[in-house]
Scaffold this motif. Structure first.
Motif, PDB file in Angstrom:
ATOM      1  N   ARG A 202      29.835  -3.063 -31.076  1.00 12.90           N
ATOM      2  CA  ARG A 202      30.872  -2.702 -30.117  1.00 12.90           C
ATOM      3  C   ARG A 202      31.187  -1.213 -30.204  1.00 12.90           C
ATOM      4  NH1 ARG A 202      36.890  -4.645 -29.887  1.00 12.90           N
ATOM      5  NH2 ARG A 202      37.280  -4.362 -27.673  1.00 12.90           N
ATOM      6  N   THR A 203      31.122  -0.541 -29.054  1.00 10.30           N
ATOM      7  CA  THR A 203      31.286   0.905 -28.982  1.00 10.30           C
ATOM      8  C   THR A 203      32.281   1.278 -27.908  1.00 10.30           C
ATOM      9  OG1 THR A 203      28.997   1.214 -29.689  1.00 10.30           O
ATOM     10  CG2 THR A 203      30.040   3.075 -28.593  1.00 10.30           C
ATOM     11  N   LEU A 204      33.175   2.213 -28.233  1.00 11.17           N
ATOM     12  CA  LEU A 204      34.077   2.805 -27.252  1.00 11.17           C
ATOM     13  C   LEU A 204      33.515   4.176 -26.914  1.00 11.17           C
ATOM     14  CD1 LEU A 204      36.775   2.612 -25.674  1.00 11.17           C
ATOM     15  CD2 LEU A 204      37.852   3.760 -27.616  1.00 11.17           C
ATOM     16  N   VAL A 205      33.355   4.446 -25.621  1.00  9.44           N
ATOM     17  CA  VAL A 205      32.847   5.731 -25.154  1.00  9.44           C
ATOM     18  C   VAL A 205      34.000   6.447 -24.446  1.00  9.44           C
ATOM     19  CG1 VAL A 205      31.158   6.896 -23.670  1.00  9.44           C
ATOM     20  CG2 VAL A 205      30.522   4.779 -24.863  1.00  9.44           C
ATOM     21  N   ALA A 206      34.364   7.638 -24.931  1.00 16.47           N
ATOM     22  CA  ALA A 206      35.443   8.430 -24.335  1.00 16.47           C
ATOM     23  C   ALA A 206      34.829   9.656 -23.672  1.00 16.47           C
ATOM     24  CB  ALA A 206      36.450   8.836 -25.405  1.00 16.47           C
TER      25      ALA A 206
ATOM     26  N   HIS B 160      28.945  -3.473 -25.630  1.00 24.29           N
ATOM     27  CA  HIS B 160      28.900  -4.504 -26.663  1.00 24.29           C
ATOM     28  C   HIS B 160      27.718  -4.316 -27.609  1.00 24.29           C
ATOM     29  CE1 HIS B 160      29.705  -8.309 -28.594  1.00 24.29           C
ATOM     30  NE2 HIS B 160      28.437  -8.647 -28.418  1.00 24.29           N
ATOM     31  N   TRP B 161      26.633  -3.738 -27.106  1.00 25.94           N
ATOM     32  CA  TRP B 161      25.416  -3.618 -27.906  1.00 25.94           C
ATOM     33  C   TRP B 161      25.155  -2.198 -28.367  1.00 25.94           C
ATOM     34  CZ3 TRP B 161      24.112  -8.020 -29.695  1.00 25.94           C
ATOM     35  CH2 TRP B 161      24.394  -9.162 -28.956  1.00 25.94           C
ATOM     36  N   GLY B 162      26.165  -1.343 -28.350  1.00 22.92           N
ATOM     37  CA  GLY B 162      25.998   0.026 -28.801  1.00 22.92           C
ATOM     38  C   GLY B 162      25.376   0.887 -27.721  1.00 22.92           C
ATOM     39  N   VAL B 163      25.249   2.159 -28.021  1.00 23.24           N
ATOM     40  CA  VAL B 163      24.670   3.121 -27.088  1.00 23.24           C
ATOM     41  C   VAL B 163      23.786   4.083 -27.875  1.00 23.24           C
ATOM     42  CG1 VAL B 163      26.610   3.009 -25.474  1.00 23.24           C
ATOM     43  CG2 VAL B 163      26.629   4.709 -27.292  1.00 23.24           C
ATOM     44  N   ASP B 164      22.869   4.725 -27.150  1.00 18.76           N
ATOM     45  CA  ASP B 164      22.082   5.770 -27.795  1.00 18.76           C
ATOM     46  C   ASP B 164      21.858   6.919 -26.826  1.00 18.76           C
ATOM     47  OD1 ASP B 164      19.935   4.639 -26.277  1.00 18.76           O
ATOM     48  OD2 ASP B 164      19.429   3.353 -27.951  1.00 18.76           O
TER      49      ASP B 164
ATOM     50  N   ASP C  24      40.178  -0.206 -33.299  1.00 17.11           N
ATOM     51  CA  ASP C  24      40.514  -0.977 -34.495  1.00 17.11           C
ATOM     52  C   ASP C  24      39.209  -1.393 -35.141  1.00 17.11           C
ATOM     53  OD1 ASP C  24      39.565  -3.316 -33.179  1.00 17.11           O
ATOM     54  OD2 ASP C  24      41.570  -3.823 -32.480  1.00 17.11           O
ATOM     55  N   ALA C  25      39.283  -2.201 -36.169  1.00 17.25           N
ATOM     56  CA  ALA C  25      38.094  -2.573 -36.930  1.00 17.25           C
ATOM     57  C   ALA C  25      37.108  -3.453 -36.169  1.00 17.25           C
ATOM     58  CB  ALA C  25      38.495  -3.243 -38.239  1.00 17.25           C
TER      59      ALA C  25
END
Length: 145
Positions: free
Chosen positions: A4-8, A22-26, A50-51
């Motif tokens: 799980r990744t938050l992109v700002a 949900h599956w990350g980013v690259d 959060d965690a």
């Protein structure tokens, strides 16, 4: 397993358009995520973390990746996190999982106090990461190089 990744994404007005994956980013964090909200303040970005997140990616002309590191050795306070800047999120995550496991074992087998174990985890992060930010420090959104 999800990542799980938050992109700002920084806006010219100092706010952030936020996205989640949900599956990350690259290579392309925007294309690999879906909209979450627009016009967030720095404090709103922090409040969302959060965690349950594994990483935060900040886009502001450059791409900065932060591992979301759960500091609570008792695994009860989901908001007890620190953000650790890393250029190699996978290697950092592997190191952090090993470090956290060792801290949990020390808590159980060495009868160490949770506050002491948490302190040691935070110190290890500061030794390893390019920059570390606690949950009340939004300065990472302005860059920390």
């Amino acid at each position: 397993m999800g990542r799980r990744t938050l992109v700002a994404v920084a806006r010219p007005d100092g706010r952030y358009d936020c996205r989640t994956a949900h599956w990350g980013v690259d290579a392309d964090p925007v294309a690999q995520s879906r909209p979450l909200g627009n016009g967030w303040t720095a404090s709103a970005v922090l409040a969302a973390l959060d965690a349950t997140y594994e990483q935060l990616v900040v886009l502001d002309g450059s791409v900065r990746t932060y591992a979301v590191c759960w500091l609570d050795p008792m695994l009860s306070d989901i908001d007890d996190i620190a953000l650790a800047r890393t250029d190699d999120p996978d290697a950092f995550r592997s190191w952090w999982v090993d470090r956290k496991d060792a801290a949990s074992r020390a808590l159980d087998s060495d009868n160490r106090k949770p506050a002491s174990v948490r302190h040691d985890l935070l110190a290890a992060l500061r030794d390893r990461a390019a920059a570390v930010h606690c949950p009340d420090d939004a300065s990472f959104l302005r860059g920390d190089r």
